[in-house]
Design an enzyme around this catalytic site. Sequence first.
Site, PDB file in Angstrom:
ATOM      1  N   LYS A  29     -11.862 -13.756 -23.588  1.00 51.70           N
ATOM      2  CA  LYS A  29     -11.932 -12.715 -22.949  1.00 51.70           C
ATOM      3  C   LYS A  29     -12.683 -12.921 -21.554  1.00 51.70           C
ATOM      4  CE  LYS A  29     -13.540 -10.298 -27.104  1.00 51.70           C
ATOM      5  NZ  LYS A  29     -14.783  -9.313 -27.772  1.00 51.70           N
ATOM      6  N   TYR A  69      -7.622  -1.936 -28.827  1.00 55.17           N
ATOM      7  CA  TYR A  69      -8.968  -1.741 -29.539  1.00 55.17           C
ATOM      8  C   TYR A  69      -8.828  -0.443 -30.300  1.00 55.17           C
ATOM      9  CZ  TYR A  69     -11.210  -6.037 -28.101  1.00 55.17           C
ATOM     10  OH  TYR A  69     -11.945  -7.226 -28.026  1.00 55.17           O
ATOM     11  N   PHE A  77     -19.646   2.291 -28.129  1.00 48.62           N
ATOM     12  CA  PHE A  77     -19.504   1.330 -26.963  1.00 48.62           C
ATOM     13  C   PHE A  77     -18.143   1.231 -26.419  1.00 48.62           C
ATOM     14  CE2 PHE A  77     -19.233  -0.696 -31.176  1.00 48.62           C
ATOM     15  CZ  PHE A  77     -17.965  -1.058 -31.194  1.00 48.62           C
ATOM     16  N   ARG A 105     -10.913 -16.752 -37.325  1.00 43.42           N
ATOM     17  CA  ARG A 105     -12.079 -15.948 -37.251  1.00 43.42           C
ATOM     18  C   ARG A 105     -13.320 -16.890 -37.749  1.00 43.42           C
ATOM     19  NH1 ARG A 105     -12.275 -10.462 -35.792  1.00 43.42           N
ATOM     20  NH2 ARG A 105     -13.837 -10.043 -37.247  1.00 43.42           N
ATOM     21  N   THR A 111     -19.127 -11.459 -35.255  1.00 46.43           N
ATOM     22  CA  THR A 111     -19.004 -10.662 -34.033  1.00 46.43           C
ATOM     23  C   THR A 111     -20.171 -10.487 -33.035  1.00 46.43           C
ATOM     24  OG1 THR A 111     -17.475  -9.029 -35.213  1.00 46.43           O
ATOM     25  CG2 THR A 111     -18.626  -8.155 -33.063  1.00 46.43           C
ATOM     26  N   ARG A 122     -18.871 -18.723 -30.906  1.00 47.74           N
ATOM     27  CA  ARG A 122     -19.816 -17.569 -30.340  1.00 47.74           C
ATOM     28  C   ARG A 122     -21.227 -18.331 -30.733  1.00 47.74           C
ATOM     29  NH1 ARG A 122     -16.502 -12.507 -33.155  1.00 47.74           N
ATOM     30  NH2 ARG A 122     -15.259 -11.987 -31.116  1.00 47.74           N
ATOM     31  N   ASN A 132     -19.217 -11.476 -25.941  1.00 43.04           N
ATOM     32  CA  ASN A 132     -18.865 -12.701 -26.886  1.00 43.04           C
ATOM     33  C   ASN A 132     -17.581 -13.479 -26.735  1.00 43.04           C
ATOM     34  OD1 ASN A 132     -17.192 -10.545 -27.824  1.00 43.04           O
ATOM     35  ND2 ASN A 132     -17.846 -10.305 -29.751  1.00 43.04           N
ATOM     36  N   HIS A 135     -11.685 -13.237 -28.691  1.00 46.31           N
ATOM     37  CA  HIS A 135     -11.236 -12.312 -29.705  1.00 46.31           C
ATOM     38  C   HIS A 135     -10.489 -12.997 -30.770  1.00 46.31           C
ATOM     39  CE1 HIS A 135      -9.133  -8.944 -31.352  1.00 46.31           C
ATOM     40  NE2 HIS A 135      -8.018  -9.842 -31.399  1.00 46.31           N
ATOM     41  N   GLU A 146      -0.865  -7.406 -32.850  1.00 44.83           N
ATOM     42  CA  GLU A 146      -1.521  -7.902 -31.713  1.00 44.83           C
ATOM     43  C   GLU A 146      -0.542  -8.897 -31.058  1.00 44.83           C
ATOM     44  OE1 GLU A 146      -6.015  -7.592 -33.400  1.00 44.83           O
ATOM     45  OE2 GLU A 146      -5.468  -9.403 -32.852  1.00 44.83           O
TER      46      GLU A 146
HETATM   47  P1  IDP Z   1     -14.540  -8.716 -33.443  1.00 48.70           P
HETATM   48  O1  IDP Z   1     -14.093  -8.983 -32.150  1.00 48.70           O
HETATM   49  O2  IDP Z   1     -15.394  -9.586 -34.059  1.00 48.70           O
HETATM   50  O3  IDP Z   1     -13.343  -8.495 -34.285  1.00 48.70           O
HETATM   51  P2  IDP Z   1     -14.729  -5.645 -33.580  1.00 48.70           P
HETATM   52  O4  IDP Z   1     -15.764  -5.169 -34.632  1.00 48.70           O
HETATM   53  O5  IDP Z   1     -13.356  -5.646 -33.807  1.00 48.70           O
HETATM   54  O6  IDP Z   1     -15.506  -7.366 -33.519  1.00 48.70           O
HETATM   55  O7  IDP Z   1     -15.267  -5.263 -32.096  1.00 48.70           O
HETATM   56  C1  IDP Z   1     -14.455  -5.641 -31.250  1.00 48.70           C
HETATM   57  C2  IDP Z   1     -15.321  -6.154 -30.005  1.00 48.70           C
HETATM   58  O8  IDP Z   1     -15.923  -5.209 -29.468  1.00 48.70           O
HETATM   59  C3  IDP Z   1     -16.420  -7.074 -30.156  1.00 48.70           C
HETATM   60  O9  IDP Z   1     -15.861  -8.455 -30.132  1.00 48.70           O
HETATM   61  C4  IDP Z   1     -17.209  -6.860 -28.837  1.00 48.70           C
HETATM   62  O10 IDP Z   1     -16.887  -7.367 -27.657  1.00 48.70           O
HETATM   63  C5  IDP Z   1     -17.402  -5.376 -29.069  1.00 48.70           C
HETATM   64  N1  IDP Z   1     -18.378  -4.693 -29.663  1.00 48.70           N
HETATM   65  C6  IDP Z   1     -18.475  -4.718 -31.075  1.00 48.70           C
HETATM   66  N2  IDP Z   1     -19.549  -4.071 -31.597  1.00 48.70           N
HETATM   67  C7  IDP Z   1     -20.517  -3.877 -30.489  1.00 48.70           C
HETATM   68  C8  IDP Z   1     -21.508  -3.260 -29.963  1.00 48.70           C
HETATM   69  O11 IDP Z   1     -22.150  -2.615 -30.866  1.00 48.70           O
HETATM   70  N3  IDP Z   1     -21.811  -3.228 -28.675  1.00 48.70           N
HETATM   71  C9  IDP Z   1     -21.265  -3.551 -27.708  1.00 48.70           C
HETATM   72  N4  IDP Z   1     -19.948  -4.088 -27.860  1.00 48.70           N
HETATM   73  C10 IDP Z   1     -19.545  -4.215 -29.297  1.00 48.70           C
HETATM   74 MG    MG Z   2     -11.910  -6.893 -34.173  1.00 44.02          MG
END
Ligand code: IDP
Ligand code: MG
Length: 169
Positions: A29, A69, A77, A105, A111, A122, A132, A135, A146
């Site tokens: 990212k 997304y 968010f 993963r 996450t 991470r 973070n 992806h 994707e």
């Molecule tokens: P992932 O990246 O581990 O698959 P997802 O739930 O798919 O997690 O969320 C996608 C991205 O959205 C996360 O990697 C993070 O950058 C962002 N994100 C997820 N939850 C939050 C939050 O509570 N606050 C801010 N950003 C979030």
């Molecule tokens: Mg995800």
Amino acid sequence: MVATLLHILVGFSKMADDKRKERTFIMVKPDGVQRGLVGEIMKRFEARGYKLVGCKMCQPGAEHLKEHYVDLKSKPFFPGLIEYMTSGPVVAMAWEGTDAVKQGRKMLGETKPLESQPGTIRGDFCIDVGRNICHGSDGVESAKKEIAHWFKEGELMSWTPCEFNWVYE
Ligand code: IDP
Ligand code: MG
């Protein structure tokens, strides 16, 4: 009898071969790029034995990221996520190998970086969920979607690394 056995063996070898072709979409990212962590993240997938089959640096617009997304579009968010993801270039990659999606993963961590084990990407390199750094696809079907969303057909390489027979038995 011999023919049947041979048939079964060929079947098993094809199954193993297909498993080794599982692909996942991994992206560094904008914060990972800005922080100079592209090499570190790629290094871990290479060292594990996964094969890089697609890689490009790019900075797509909001529409592309909103589609990527789309499952999160109702989250509070979401606008901040799109702003973050369009804030600079990213490095999009497709990695191939047995169990690439699930292992990818695991290698990324949770996450929320604070819930990620040390030793994961991470867990080693970030703190806030909104920064973070990477992806990874969460399932084989989403990985296919994707990869198709980020790469055109000709951008994905089919090749055999010289180490193949030292990674797989
Ligand atoms: P992932 O990246 O581990 O698959 P997802 O739930 O798919 O997690 O969320 C996608 C991205 O959205 C996360 O990697 C993070 O950058 C962002 N994100 C997820 N939850 C939050 C939050 O509570 N606050 C801010 N950003 C979030
Ligand atoms: Mg995800």
